[in-house]
Design an enzyme around this catalytic site. Structure first.
Site, PDB file in Angstrom:
ATOM      1  N   HIS A 110      28.757  16.363   0.347  1.00 50.62           N
ATOM      2  CA  HIS A 110      28.186  17.616  -0.106  1.00 50.62           C
ATOM      3  C   HIS A 110      27.068  17.314  -1.089  1.00 50.62           C
ATOM      4  O   HIS A 110      27.164  16.421  -1.915  1.00 50.62           O
ATOM      5  CB  HIS A 110      29.248  18.475  -0.806  1.00 50.62           C
ATOM      6  N   ASP A 154      22.746  21.350   0.988  1.00 52.23           N
ATOM      7  CA  ASP A 154      23.501  22.537   1.382  1.00 52.23           C
ATOM      8  C   ASP A 154      22.654  23.801   1.291  1.00 52.23           C
ATOM      9  O   ASP A 154      22.840  24.740   2.070  1.00 52.23           O
ATOM     10  CB  ASP A 154      24.759  22.682   0.518  1.00 52.23           C
ATOM     11  N   GLU A 194      38.588  12.269  -7.857  1.00 55.95           N
ATOM     12  CA  GLU A 194      38.826  13.015  -6.613  1.00 55.95           C
ATOM     13  C   GLU A 194      37.674  13.945  -6.272  1.00 55.95           C
ATOM     14  O   GLU A 194      37.445  14.267  -5.100  1.00 55.95           O
ATOM     15  CB  GLU A 194      40.138  13.811  -6.703  1.00 55.95           C
ATOM     16  N   GLU A 236      27.102  21.830  -7.267  1.00 50.96           N
ATOM     17  CA  GLU A 236      28.220  20.903  -7.228  1.00 50.96           C
ATOM     18  C   GLU A 236      28.790  20.861  -8.642  1.00 50.96           C
ATOM     19  O   GLU A 236      28.047  20.982  -9.620  1.00 50.96           O
ATOM     20  CB  GLU A 236      27.794  19.512  -6.767  1.00 50.96           C
TER      21      GLU A 236
END
Length: 247
Positions: free
Chosen positions: A153, A158, A55, A9
């Site tokens: 996420h 993941d 965001e 990430e």
């Protein structure tokens, strides 16, 4: 074959624009068995040493406060290299994650991983399921993999899902040679600035050399020669274009 399912990430989309990793997760798969336990799992939240945009936080849920006291990538880099050594990396959209990892290794002076073998499950999925959605969520649904616990996420989650997707796309827990995915060196997915600069300069030079010659008027040429003569005179005859050529 020892496989490492890997995901990251980040603070944004481009390491070349200053984006950094905020989380890295990796899980070992050996003989088509997903292994568990500290020895077989690598997971760290990472202090990116920069602000995480709001965001992006909405996507993975990792904000500045969560990673403020976490290690930087430099502090965990050697542990990461030790964990993946000798394995083949399996990544969904390999160029993205490798771009961040290889950039971090370069920034902090660690050995590169450009020769490591990498399998890109996204590229494989696009060939296997053309004209369909092939993100991780879509593949989980297609292969009946439970993902109800996945609201945001997360690199480790993941990686776990990716392991199941990889096994699903290659014949399940039973190995099938015909269904295995091809691997490529990491360098085929990512070109770091040092590696691509010379090639880019050659391309730019080639384009310049292909340009048509600009027309020069007689009066402009005369003015040019006049200026050269003036410079030569004022330099005491030391201009390089009048010096004899050396072998």
């Amino acid at each position: 074959m020892r496989l490492i399912m890997l995901d990251t990430e980040t603070t944004g989309l481009s390491p070349l624009n200053g984006d950094r990793m905020v989380e890295i997760g990796a899980i070992e798969v050996l003989n088509r068995k997903v292994l568990s336990g500290e020895k077989h799992v690598f997971h760290h939240y990472i202090n990116p040493e920069r602000n995480i945009p709001a965001e992006v936080v909405r996507i993975h849920g990792i904000d500045n406060a969560k990673v403020k006291d976490k290690p930087t990538f430099k502090e965990i880099a050697q542990e990461f290299l030790n964990f993946i050594e000798g394995a083949t990396l399996v990544i969904h959209n390999a160029s993205f994650d490798l771009g961040f990892i290889m950039n971090e290794l370069r920034l902090h002076g660690f050995k590169n991983i450009q020769n490591m073998q990498v399998i890109d499950t996204l590229a494989f999925a696009r060939k296997k399921h053309p004209h369909q959605k092939n993100n991780l969520d879509a593949l989980c649904d297609r292969y009946g993999i439970e993902r109800g616990h996945r609201e945001l996420h997360g690199a480790l989650l993941d990686s776990e899902l990716l392991a199941e997707v990889y096994l699903g796309m290659t014949g399940g827990r039973q190995f099938s040679l015909g269904m295995d995915m091809p691997s490529q060196p990491a360098s085929s997915f990512v070109q770091l600035p040092e590696q691509s600069r010379g090639r880019d300069e050659k391309a730019e030079t080639a384009n310049i050399m292909k340009r048509n010659k600009l027309p020069i008027a007689d009066h402009e040429l005369e003015a040019h020669h006049s200026m050269l003569q003036r410079i030569h005179k004022e330099s005491g005859g030391q201009t390089i274009w009048h010096l004899p050529e050396r072998a």
